[in-house]
Motif scaffolding. Structure first.
Motif, PDB file in Angstrom:
ATOM      1  N   VAL A 180     -34.100 -15.012 -29.899  1.00  0.00           N
ATOM      2  CA  VAL A 180     -33.923 -14.365 -31.207  1.00  0.00           C
ATOM      3  C   VAL A 180     -32.510 -13.820 -31.363  1.00  0.00           C
ATOM      4  N   TRP A 181     -32.009 -13.131 -30.346  1.00  0.00           N
ATOM      5  CA  TRP A 181     -30.662 -12.538 -30.390  1.00  0.00           C
ATOM      6  C   TRP A 181     -29.776 -13.293 -29.400  1.00  0.00           C
ATOM      7  N   LYS A 182     -29.262 -14.411 -29.884  1.00  0.00           N
ATOM      8  CA  LYS A 182     -28.538 -15.332 -29.012  1.00  0.00           C
ATOM      9  C   LYS A 182     -27.212 -14.756 -28.538  1.00  0.00           C
ATOM     10  N   ARG A 183     -26.640 -13.804 -29.267  1.00  0.00           N
ATOM     11  CA  ARG A 183     -25.329 -13.263 -28.918  1.00  0.00           C
ATOM     12  C   ARG A 183     -25.414 -12.069 -27.963  1.00  0.00           C
ATOM     13  N   THR A 184     -26.587 -11.758 -27.471  1.00  0.00           N
ATOM     14  CA  THR A 184     -26.724 -10.644 -26.531  1.00  0.00           C
ATOM     15  C   THR A 184     -26.048 -11.000 -25.208  1.00  0.00           C
ATOM     16  N   SER A 185     -25.183 -10.132 -24.737  1.00  0.00           N
ATOM     17  CA  SER A 185     -24.447 -10.394 -23.501  1.00  0.00           C
ATOM     18  C   SER A 185     -25.390 -10.327 -22.306  1.00  0.00           C
ATOM     19  N   PRO A 186     -25.137 -11.112 -21.270  1.00  0.00           N
ATOM     20  CA  PRO A 186     -25.989 -11.065 -20.065  1.00  0.00           C
ATOM     21  C   PRO A 186     -26.003  -9.685 -19.411  1.00  0.00           C
ATOM     22  N   LYS A 187     -24.876  -8.974 -19.477  1.00  0.00           N
ATOM     23  CA  LYS A 187     -24.832  -7.642 -18.882  1.00  0.00           C
ATOM     24  C   LYS A 187     -25.768  -6.683 -19.608  1.00  0.00           C
ATOM     25  N   MET A 188     -25.771  -6.733 -20.942  1.00  0.00           N
ATOM     26  CA  MET A 188     -26.677  -5.885 -21.717  1.00  0.00           C
ATOM     27  C   MET A 188     -28.126  -6.293 -21.478  1.00  0.00           C
ATOM     28  N   LEU A 189     -28.377  -7.587 -21.379  1.00  0.00           N
ATOM     29  CA  LEU A 189     -29.742  -8.056 -21.149  1.00  0.00           C
ATOM     30  C   LEU A 189     -30.263  -7.595 -19.798  1.00  0.00           C
ATOM     31  N   ASP A 190     -29.440  -7.679 -18.755  1.00  0.00           N
ATOM     32  CA  ASP A 190     -29.861  -7.208 -17.436  1.00  0.00           C
ATOM     33  C   ASP A 190     -30.042  -5.694 -17.403  1.00  0.00           C
ATOM     34  N   GLN A 191     -29.336  -4.988 -18.273  1.00  0.00           N
ATOM     35  CA  GLN A 191     -29.438  -3.531 -18.302  1.00  0.00           C
ATOM     36  C   GLN A 191     -30.738  -3.068 -18.939  1.00  0.00           C
ATOM     37  N   VAL A 192     -31.134  -3.706 -20.045  1.00  0.00           N
ATOM     38  CA  VAL A 192     -32.337  -3.260 -20.746  1.00  0.00           C
ATOM     39  C   VAL A 192     -33.601  -3.883 -20.158  1.00  0.00           C
ATOM     40  N   VAL A 193     -33.506  -5.132 -19.671  1.00  0.00           N
ATOM     41  CA  VAL A 193     -34.657  -5.812 -19.066  1.00  0.00           C
ATOM     42  C   VAL A 193     -34.201  -6.380 -17.727  1.00  0.00           C
ATOM     43  N   PRO A 194     -34.416  -5.664 -16.643  1.00  0.00           N
ATOM     44  CA  PRO A 194     -33.948  -6.142 -15.339  1.00  0.00           C
ATOM     45  C   PRO A 194     -34.597  -7.474 -14.982  1.00  0.00           C
ATOM     46  N   PRO A 195     -33.834  -8.386 -14.396  1.00  0.00           N
ATOM     47  CA  PRO A 195     -34.421  -9.674 -14.004  1.00  0.00           C
ATOM     48  C   PRO A 195     -35.402  -9.497 -12.857  1.00  0.00           C
ATOM     49  N   PRO A 196     -36.424 -10.333 -12.765  1.00  0.00           N
ATOM     50  CA  PRO A 196     -37.407 -10.208 -11.675  1.00  0.00           C
ATOM     51  C   PRO A 196     -36.812 -10.652 -10.347  1.00  0.00           C
ATOM     52  N   GLY A 197     -37.433 -10.173  -9.257  1.00  0.00           N
ATOM     53  CA  GLY A 197     -37.031 -10.592  -7.933  1.00  0.00           C
ATOM     54  C   GLY A 197     -36.214  -9.585  -7.171  1.00  0.00           C
ATOM     55  N   ILE A 198     -35.841  -8.461  -7.801  1.00  0.00           N
ATOM     56  CA  ILE A 198     -35.066  -7.432  -7.111  1.00  0.00           C
ATOM     57  C   ILE A 198     -36.040  -6.364  -6.634  1.00  0.00           C
ATOM     58  N   GLU A 199     -36.496  -6.460  -5.407  1.00  0.00           N
ATOM     59  CA  GLU A 199     -37.538  -5.566  -4.911  1.00  0.00           C
ATOM     60  C   GLU A 199     -37.004  -4.196  -4.519  1.00  0.00           C
ATOM     61  N   ASP A 200     -35.767  -4.157  -4.001  1.00  0.00           N
ATOM     62  CA  ASP A 200     -35.230  -2.886  -3.523  1.00  0.00           C
ATOM     63  C   ASP A 200     -34.488  -2.115  -4.603  1.00  0.00           C
ATOM     64  N   GLU A 201     -34.644  -2.512  -5.864  1.00  0.00           N
ATOM     65  CA  GLU A 201     -33.959  -1.806  -6.941  1.00  0.00           C
ATOM     66  C   GLU A 201     -34.619  -0.447  -7.172  1.00  0.00           C
ATOM     67  N   VAL A 202     -33.795   0.567  -7.339  1.00  0.00           N
ATOM     68  CA  VAL A 202     -34.289   1.917  -7.584  1.00  0.00           C
ATOM     69  C   VAL A 202     -34.401   2.106  -9.091  1.00  0.00           C
ATOM     70  N   THR A 203     -35.573   2.512  -9.544  1.00  0.00           N
ATOM     71  CA  THR A 203     -35.816   2.732 -10.961  1.00  0.00           C
ATOM     72  C   THR A 203     -36.348   4.135 -11.171  1.00  0.00           C
ATOM     73  N   VAL A 204     -36.307   4.558 -12.426  1.00  0.00           N
ATOM     74  CA  VAL A 204     -36.832   5.871 -12.784  1.00  0.00           C
ATOM     75  C   VAL A 204     -38.338   5.921 -12.553  1.00  0.00           C
ATOM     76  N   GLY A 205     -39.022   4.785 -12.786  1.00  0.00           N
ATOM     77  CA  GLY A 205     -40.463   4.757 -12.573  1.00  0.00           C
ATOM     78  C   GLY A 205     -40.841   5.012 -11.130  1.00  0.00           C
ATOM     79  N   LYS A 206     -40.107   4.415 -10.196  1.00  0.00           N
ATOM     80  CA  LYS A 206     -40.402   4.640  -8.780  1.00  0.00           C
ATOM     81  C   LYS A 206     -40.118   6.083  -8.386  1.00  0.00           C
TER      82      LYS A 206
END
Length: 685
Positions: free
Chosen positions: A484-510
């Motif tokens: 839908v939003w083709k011009r969204t930068s990859p950096k912004m996309l990774d910031q708002v929706v983290p890509p799967p597969g990063i198990e050791d990532e620290v999040t607010v939820g954890k």
């Protein structure tokens, strides 16, 4: 037309006043059906079709329109800078001009100034005029003081960086020019006379500068939250209007060129009833546009149409060639021509239908499409709620760096009312649970990003891909955003929706999940300690109960009499035969009564119940409701006493739910027990 129809008579005869008044019903019904129903149905059809066509692009998208608008806002939003002075004195002034009471005072002064502007009337007295001028000076001085305080609080660069502050400055400057020019103009009128005054009035008009007083009303737009929301929606509507405006420009251009070719040679003012005049004609392109604009508004467009039909004279213009429909005079001037065309009928009718029913309603459709939140449940999050998040974020991030401490996020969201935030009354533990579901990425310095936090708030509030496995949901949402939003930068996309597969990532939820686990463990341990204390108290209560039972055991003999007395009523309801008691007390008592010559010598005859214990009977001289003992009963007792036989005891009847303590005492003391339900005894009968 209605009045002429009412006055109409027979054919070729003059009208008669109010001859057929019932004809008015025809016109009224026509207006109701056509103007009220059919036209509005057409308008509604245009709006619905416009909205459906706009959704065709996203028919395969899993997100609805409101979700798309909120996500787009979260992806494109930027934190705003908030100036907070570090100087102590300047900070006090800044705190004053940004406080709520100061805003309310300015708001009240604007309203009072509006009332004074409406108090002017024609031929008012000089004293009244002078009083209004003094009030204007007072309001100008107050608004000038506001300008000075804000300039001292924000400094020059930050003050003029805000568009509303620039607007306030222009109003204050214009108000001062109004006051100065009014004073100079009045002084010139008194000294220089009428001629100099007229010369000054030709250069400037006092009424022009007084417009700045009225412009103070526009300051109200910056005060109220609801007014700002309406203004924001109105501006958002203009962003979707260029395509509709382009369609209108094309339509006007095409019809203006056709009108110049077909009706550009019609003579001006050829008849006193003609609608083709010097200000209303098709001779030039700008004039043709004005005629079409007038026709689009419905202002006497049918008269313009009739003036453009065939048979109307042409304009007298020099020519050197002879045309088919012209006759030339000897000097080469067109004298009498017949211009116009019957093409005027489809031309004007089609233009009016397209403009009034289609193009104008497209404007309405675009505006209603952006104002749909007015008819939607306010408990549902919408794009108009998200401005409050940006405004409050600036309090924690005044330099607009785009990150704040994760501990400040809880305080921030509790300041924002639902549906965007948690609200002031939300408990801290519930807010932590919400943060667990938001699960924004947590930086190494303990901060969270602006767009990630806003996107997480939108995602959890609208339940966008929150069910099932979080990695699968993130992958689906990333695919939708890329589509839908083709011009969204990859950096912004990774910031708002983290890509799967990063198990050791620290999040607010954890982080907050760990906090909640620790909190629940502390609560569990505290509750366990409380239960332990309650168990000690129960053990103490058990000792007390045992002491009470010991006391009850010692009072057993006294309970015999009580048990026997309480069961009399149950025995009276049982029709089975009576059994005599076997107790040594009865024999002694009967012997004593016989020696005295009667059962109760010296007393009134007393009623004795057949089932009553004689111990109770002897000790209850004042009791009543006893039957007189029968002679058979007394003779049997006398015979048993003389022969030395014991009188058998009556069995103790207990209900099935009798207290085990009472049953225990009865069995211990040798009382026979008869179960009233089963009829069984304990063998002592």
């Amino acid at each position: 037309m209605l009045y002429r129809s009412i006055d109409s008579h027979n054919q070729d005869m003059g009208p008669i006043y109010n001859y057929r008044p019932f004809v008015a019903v025809y016109y009224i019904v026509y207006i109701i059906i056509i103007a009220f129903f059919m036209v509005n149905i057409f308008v509604g059809f245009v709006i619905v079709t416009f909205q459906n066509e706009g959704e065709q692009e996203y028919k395969n998208c899993d997100l609805d329109k409101n979700q798309r608008n909120c996500i787009e806002f979260a992806l494109k939003a930027k934190p705003v800078r908030r100036y907070i002075p570090k100087n102590r004195l300047q900070y006090k002034v800044w705190w004053l001009v940004t406080s709520q009471p100061f805003e309310y005072v300015i708001f009240a002064l604007i309203l009072i100034n509006t009332i004074t502007l409406a108090m002017k009337y024609d031929r008012q007295s000089d004293d009244y005029t002078l009083a209004l001028d003094y009030l204007n000076m007072i309001f100008t001085a107050v608004f000038a003081l506001e300008f000075v305080l804000k300039l001292a609080a924000f400094r020059f660069k930050n003050y003029f960086g805000d568009a509303w502050n620039v607007f306030d400055f222009i109003i204050v400057l214009g108000s001062f020019i109004d006051i100065v020019y009014s004073e100079v103009n009045s002084a010139g009128h008194m000294e220089g006379g009428r001629k100099s005054t007229e010369r000054r009035q030709n250069l400037f008009s006092v009424n022009f500068f007084r417009l700045f007083r009225v412009m103070r009303l526009v300051k109200l737009l910056s005060r109220g939250e609801g007014i700002r929301t309406l203004l924001w929606t109105f501006i958002k509507s203009f962003q979707a209007l260029p395509y509709v405006a382009l369609l209108i420009v094309m339509l006007f251009f095409i019809y203006a060129v056709i009108g110049m070719q077909m009706f550009g040679k019609i003579a001006l003012d050829f008849d006193e009833d003609s609608a083709i005049t010097a200000n209303n004609n098709f001779q030039t392109f700008p004039q043709a546009i004005l005629v079409l604009f007038r026709s689009a508004t419905g202002e006497s467009w049918q008269e313009i149409m009739m003036s453009c039909t065939s048979g109307n004279p042409c304009e007298n213009v020099p020519t050197s060639t002879e045309e088919i429909t012209t006759t030339l005079s000897p000097d080469g001037i067109i004298t009498e021509k017949h211009c116009g065309s019957d093409f005027a009928y489809p031309y004007f009718i089609s233009f009016y239908v397209l403009c009034s029913f289609l193009i104008i309603n497209l404007f309405v459709a675009v505006i209603m499409d952006n104002f749909d939140y007015l008819t939607r449940d306010w408990s549902i999050l919408g794009p108009h709620h998200l401005d409050e998040f940006i405004r409050l974020w600036s309090e924690y991030d005044p330099d607009a760096k785009g990150r704040i401490k994760h501990l400040d996020v809880v305080t921030l969201l509790r300041k924002i009312s639902p549906p965007l935030g948690f609200g002031k009354l939300c408990p801290h533990r519930v807010a932590c649970k919400r943060l667990v579901s938001m699960n924004m990425p947590l930086n190494s310095d303990g901060t969270v990003m602006f767009n990630a936090t806003l996107f997480a708030v939108v995602r959890t509030s609208l339940s966008i891909k929150t069910d099932g496995n979080i990695d699968d949901a993130n992958a689906e949402l990333r695919t939708i955003i890329k589509k839908v939003w083709k011009r969204t930068s990859p950096k912004m996309l990774d910031q708002v929706v983290p890509p799967p597969g990063i198990e050791d990532e620290v999040t607010v939820g954890k982080f907050y999940a760990t906090f909640l686990i620790q909190d629940y463990f502390r609560r569990f341990r505290k509750r366990k300690e409380q239960l332990k204390e309650q168990g000690d108290k129960e053990a103490h209560n058990t000792v007390t109960l045992q002491a009470g039972l010991r006391t009850l055991h010692e009072a057993g003999p006294e309970l015999k009499r009580t048990i026997s007395g309480n069961l009399e009523e149950m025995a009276q309801d049982d029709p089975e035969p009576m059994h005599r008691r076997n107790h040594s007390l009865f024999g002694s008592m009967w012997s004593s009564m016989r020696r005295r010559g009667g059962p109760f010598p010296g007393r009134a005859q007393r009623n004795i119940s057949p089932n009553e214990n004689t111990d109770t009977m002897i000790n209850s001289d004042n009791q009543s409701n006893h039957v007189t003992p029968s002679p058979t009963f007394l003779n049997e007792r006398a015979r048993r006493d003389e022969e030395g036989d014991e009188i058998p005891m009556r069995p103790l009847r207990l209900p099935i739910d009798t207290s085990p303590t009472i049953q225990g005492y009865a069995e211990r003391d040798g009382y026979p027990i008869l179960n009233l339900v089963s009829g069984e005894t304990n063998g002592n009968l």
